[in-house]
Every structure is written in C-alpha cells, then in structure tokens.
Design an enzyme around this catalytic site. Sequence first.
Site, mmCIF file in Angstrom:
data_model
loop_
_atom_site.group_PDB
_atom_site.id
_atom_site.type_symbol
_atom_site.label_atom_id
_atom_site.label_comp_id
_atom_site.label_asym_id
_atom_site.label_seq_id
_atom_site.Cartn_x
_atom_site.Cartn_y
_atom_site.Cartn_z
ATOM 1 N N ASN A 77 -8.159 -9.609 -25.880
ATOM 2 C CA ASN A 77 -8.944 -8.577 -25.190
ATOM 3 C C ASN A 77 -10.310 -9.101 -24.770
ATOM 4 O OD1 ASN A 77 -6.915 -6.702 -25.487
ATOM 5 N ND2 ASN A 77 -7.844 -5.648 -27.227
ATOM 6 N N ARG A 90 4.688 -4.234 -13.425
ATOM 7 C CA ARG A 90 4.740 -5.427 -14.282
ATOM 8 C C ARG A 90 6.198 -5.638 -14.686
ATOM 9 N NH1 ARG A 90 -0.446 -6.871 -15.433
ATOM 10 N NH2 ARG A 90 -2.019 -5.208 -15.567
ATOM 11 N N ARG A 113 -2.752 -7.430 -12.046
ATOM 12 C CA ARG A 113 -3.582 -8.478 -12.628
ATOM 13 C C ARG A 113 -2.866 -9.206 -13.769
ATOM 14 N NH1 ARG A 113 -8.430 -5.711 -14.358
ATOM 15 N NH2 ARG A 113 -9.069 -5.756 -12.190
ATOM 16 N N HIS A 136 0.631 1.870 -8.655
ATOM 17 C CA HIS A 136 0.701 1.849 -10.109
ATOM 18 C C HIS A 136 1.690 2.891 -10.633
ATOM 19 C CE1 HIS A 136 -1.194 2.351 -14.257
ATOM 20 N NE2 HIS A 136 -1.039 1.046 -14.179
ATOM 21 N N TYR A 163 4.670 -0.530 -26.762
ATOM 22 C CA TYR A 163 3.800 0.423 -26.071
ATOM 23 C C TYR A 163 4.394 1.814 -26.256
ATOM 24 C CZ TYR A 163 1.208 -3.093 -23.274
ATOM 25 O OH TYR A 163 0.411 -4.116 -22.855
ATOM 26 N N HIS A 208 -0.245 4.214 -25.103
ATOM 27 C CA HIS A 208 -0.280 3.914 -23.680
ATOM 28 C C HIS A 208 0.013 5.118 -22.790
ATOM 29 C CE1 HIS A 208 1.255 1.839 -19.924
ATOM 30 N NE2 HIS A 208 0.132 1.183 -20.134
#
Length: 697
Positions: free
Chosen positions: A45, A375, A405, A435, A469, A597
């Site tokens: 992180n 992703r 990213r 997204h 997640y 998440h």
Amino acid sequence: MNSFAHYFNRDLSWLSFNYRVLQEANNSKVPLFERIRFLSIFSSNLDEFFRVRMRSLQAITQLSVNEELSSTVFSSEEELLKEVQHTIIKQQEEFGLLLTQKILPELQQQSIHLYYKEDLSDIDKPFISEYFFSRILSFLQPEQLTPEHKGKIQLTDNVLYFILAFSTSAQPEKISYSLLNIPHSSLPRFFKITHPNADTHILFLDDIIREYLPQIFPNQTIYGCYCVKVNQNADIDIADEFSGEIDKQIAKMLEDRQASFPTRFLFDESMPTSLQQFLADYFVLNPQEMIAGGRYHNLKDLSSLPLAEQAHLNYPPQLPLHHKDIDWNQSIFTSIEQGDRLLHFPYQSYNYVLRFFNEAAIDPTVEQIMITLYRIASDSFIANALISAAKNGKKVTVFVELKARFDEANNLKWAKKMQAAGIHLVYSIPSMKVHAKIALVKRKASAIQTQCYGLLATGNFNESTARFYTDHALLTCHEGIMSELDTLFTYLQSREQPVNQSFSFQHLLVAPFNLQNKFESLIDQEIANHQAGLPARITIKLNNLQERHMIDKLYEASKAGVPVDLIVRGICCLIPQQKNISPTITVRRIVDRYLEHARVFIFHNNGQPQTFLGSADWMNRNIHRRVEVCFPLYNPTLQSEIQQIIQLQLADNQQACSIDQYMKMHPISNSQLPIQAQQAIYSFLKEAQQPVPADID
C-alpha cells in the site's frame, strides 16, 4: 476546509487506513503468517501511495509557491505535507520494530530462522553456493556508473538494485560506483533451506548476492553495498484525483517535468552522504525525493515467504458455501428465472459466476454475451469461457478497460487473445474509465422472443481476487434492469463522451448520467421524512468517500437530524461528529481476514427500504469521470439479507474501529457480546447453506 487541505486530508485518511492494516500485523490473535501478510499489504500500500499520490502532493506544495497563493494557504499546505511525511516515517519505524522485535522472534519459536541484517551461517553456504552459480548468476547485469553513461542508465520503477562503491587494483585510490540489479522478478525473493534437525532457514535473495560480490566483481575492493529503488508516478490522471482549477494547475506543472520524474528514491540509511550526493546528481533527484530506508526494500514480498504449507501459521480454511436457491443439477438460467439470486463472496462460492459464463458459452439457445472487464485474472476462467462462446458461434462483446492502473499489461494480453478468437473488443473511452461490473446474456426463448439475464456486481469479474475481497453479485432477469443494461452496452460500444448522450435510467444508477442526482434525491427524501416526524436513516458502506458535494449532502442530512451510519474502509474526507455539522454521523472501519470491498447504500424510506449495491465509491473520479453502475434490490428477502449483513458489520466490536472528529481511530469497546463481523456473516449464511466440496473450489 480549503480545497488543498481537503486533498491532503484525503491522503492522511488513506495513511490512517494503512496504519490500521499495520495494527492487524500486531494482533496476536491472528495466525503468524497472516500477520506477516498484513506487513506485506502495508508495504504494498505504501508503495502504491508513492507511485500514485505523492507526485501530486509534491506538486501542490510547489504550486503554492509558484502561483504565489496567500501565505495562509502556503503555510497550511507546507504543514500538511510535513504531516504526511512525518506520518509515513513514523509508520515505517513501527513496521521495523514490529518485524524485528515480534515477528522474527516468533518465527524462531517455530524453528524458522529468517536471516535479517545478519551474516549467513556456514551450514547454509553449501546450499546457497549451488543456487547462486546455477540460477542467480544468470540474471545479474552490473553496470558501472561512469560520467559517459550519465543520463543513459534509467532505474526501472519498483525494481531493486544494489549500488556498490569500489576501487580496482589498478587504481586503488579512485572510488568508483556500480549498479547491480537484484533479479526479484525472475527468481523467488526468498530461498528456503530445511535442515535435518527440522530447522528451516530462509534467506533473502539480496543477501545471497551480497555473499558472492567478490566473485561478481573480481580484483576489486568493495567498500560498501547499498540497496536502492525508485518509485515513479503511475500515470495518474490528475483530473481523477482533483477537481476545478486545481487539476489544471497541477497537470500543467507536471507536464513541465520529465516523464520519468520519480516520487521516491529509497536508499539504505547506512549509505554515506557522499554517495547520496553522487546519486542525486547522477539520476537528477530532488532532496524531497530521496528517502532513507532500511537494508531491504519491497517488503511486500514478505507475502511470498515459503510458509503457506504450515497450516497452523495460517487462517483455518473457510470453505465457500453453496447458495440455497441455486441447484447445481439445474440450469443456472432456470434458477434466475425463478427469482433474483444474490451472492456474497468469498463466503459463497464464486463457481456460480463461472458457471454463468461457462453455461452461456455452450447453451445452444444463447445468442449474445456482453461484459465489462476492469481487472482480468491472470489465468482467467471467465476470459476463457468468453473465447469458447465466440468459437461456439455466440456474438460476444467485451469492453476491456486498458487504463486499469497496474493491470494495463495483463488486460491488453487478454484483449489480444479474445480478439484473435473472434470476440468483438471495445476499448477505453477517451478521458473516461469504465469501472462498472456488469454482464448481459441474451437467450432465445422462442421464435419471436429473447430472454435476457444479467449479472451485476460490486467487484471485478476476477476469480482470483474473489477469494479474499468481500463483494456481492446479483443474478437477475428483471425486465426493466435488462432493458437498461442493453442500452448501456449499446452506449459503451459507441465510445462517445457522456456529454453527447442522454439516457433516462429508471432502475439503474449510472455515473456520470444519473447516479449523483439519484443519490441526492434519496438523501433529500430521508431529510423530508425526518422533518415530517417519520423514521429516517442512511446507511452506506464504501471503500472511499471524498467527493465534496456528496459529503456536503450527508452533512445536510445530519444537520437536519437524520442518523447516518458509514462504513468506510479507506479514504474518508468526511469528518464525523462535529457539532452543528455532522452530529449524527458515525464512521467505522473494518480490517480483517478479507478485504472489505463492497459498496452498499440503504435508505430507510419510512420502513420501505431502498437498497442499492454497486461499483461506485463516492470519489471525484467515480462520480464524474468513470462509468459506474449501482443497481437496486427489489426483492424484500434480498434486501433483508443485505441489511442483516450490514448490521453485523455495524455491530463488530472485534475488528472494527470508529473514527472521531479528529480523524483518529478508536477500537469499538462496549459491553455487548463479542462480534467479529466476517465470522458472523459466514455463520449467518451457513445456517441454510452447505460448504462447497474442497476439490471443486
């Protein structure tokens, strides 16, 4: 709070979340290897912070000077940047103490010796000698830092190197410097040796290389060897992070700097000042970019310590559960036709999602599949199912976000594979990221009728991250939602800017079209109900809360007296429990075995709850510069299920902490029975469901 301070507050709250991760590494109730994993997450992180955020923070401080803003603003920003830097240093120091004074001794108690800043034992040298000469030496590429090479040698982002100071026998009085790569991307970072007495020794790749420096640099006298690495800006879209005039000013400033401008040059704190100065000149570094660290960098690699096979050092296995209303002996599409199905990961099996795509790929009545992928898993079952579908004659349309990213290369790899299989690929919309987590299957129900089935989720269609997640996914064939999904996919294929489009979504909340306005009206409704003497409450769970207008709406609701319960994992720019501003707002954060998440939005609505799940955090980027989808739960049973899950999280007094008006974290301490939300949710879902056999998940 002025606009600059707002963004600094954002980053301090993010660092606060990372500190909560570090605290979990210090939690003696957590199995030892899982505590090491939390150290790894903390380190990862922090790397991301420097790669993504620090460049803009540094630019803001310079902007305050260059634009000659008021002295009050400059003073504030200078102090805030110092606070960010001080916070990072303090956390890194605590990380080091925790690792050396607690984790390493506890490993020793388990007969595991992780070499850390110490000489290697003679009993290990025969093992490492073979490994060095047969494996490591293949990847080593020393380069001398000579004046003629200045400007030609570039350090790769997030790669480890040694800087060596040495002299040759021909010129013993002259100190020279060399760069030596540490090939941690080609070889494991750790090398394990198990001795006959059952003791396990684990060595850093770095230390094995150090041991053989005389063989790498023969006929040279080595005076010092120091590990370094550089973090560079991860191509952040400034407009994603800032709004108004700030984004334009920062973007202009950053354009004036070279593309490879680093945000952090991390070096071994034992490095002599003379060598630091040489490197600053050689690689064109500013003092604020040079940060002293320890002997080892990239300690996110601790998660790869070869200890996973030792069950007692890990969390006990938690088998994913079956869904009580989905029969594996029945078509999943038949199950969806019988009613909406809501899945909760990783508590329930992700195999239902995989089956949705696998069954669509082979079902002869399926004509079309559409999906957004943000992703993609590195070994994606879903992508392979889509390829199979295309080869089976289905019309498959996949929107791949190439600007995700850190996942750009993997997404592009899969995009090429899918396109080669005949899939219609749609790539990123300029200046926008997609997204949303949505999929649509069209199935021929009769000669004249098509039945649609949708999959809408809070998390990526990624079976790897779904294991750790926490997310929710809705399987539905609701006619109105299906029609709007179809409209949205048609828009995505146009790749046009949202300003050129006009949609009337009645069921879905879609950014940047109607999502913000709908959330505002839902908040206004709670305010009106409270003022009319009716029950009112707002309960929201997010990863990040930053967008100022939505924060102001929550302040407005609180000032009117509406109770607001927030569960915010990371960034939280809202300040709770401020008198006359946010007196009824509470903020909680949960850090536990799984990464929280999901995004959940519950509005009391006078006892008729309006409940939404979705992909959108309340950030500038999510609301204004991304295509996001939040979707309603219409089934009262599913609404109740989500409410019970959220109530368990609000009742967590083991892994949750509260955030006060000074943005400080406090453990939840009350006289209630101990509740650990993630365990309680698993038990709640297990009551009517059974674990999936271990051999299929």
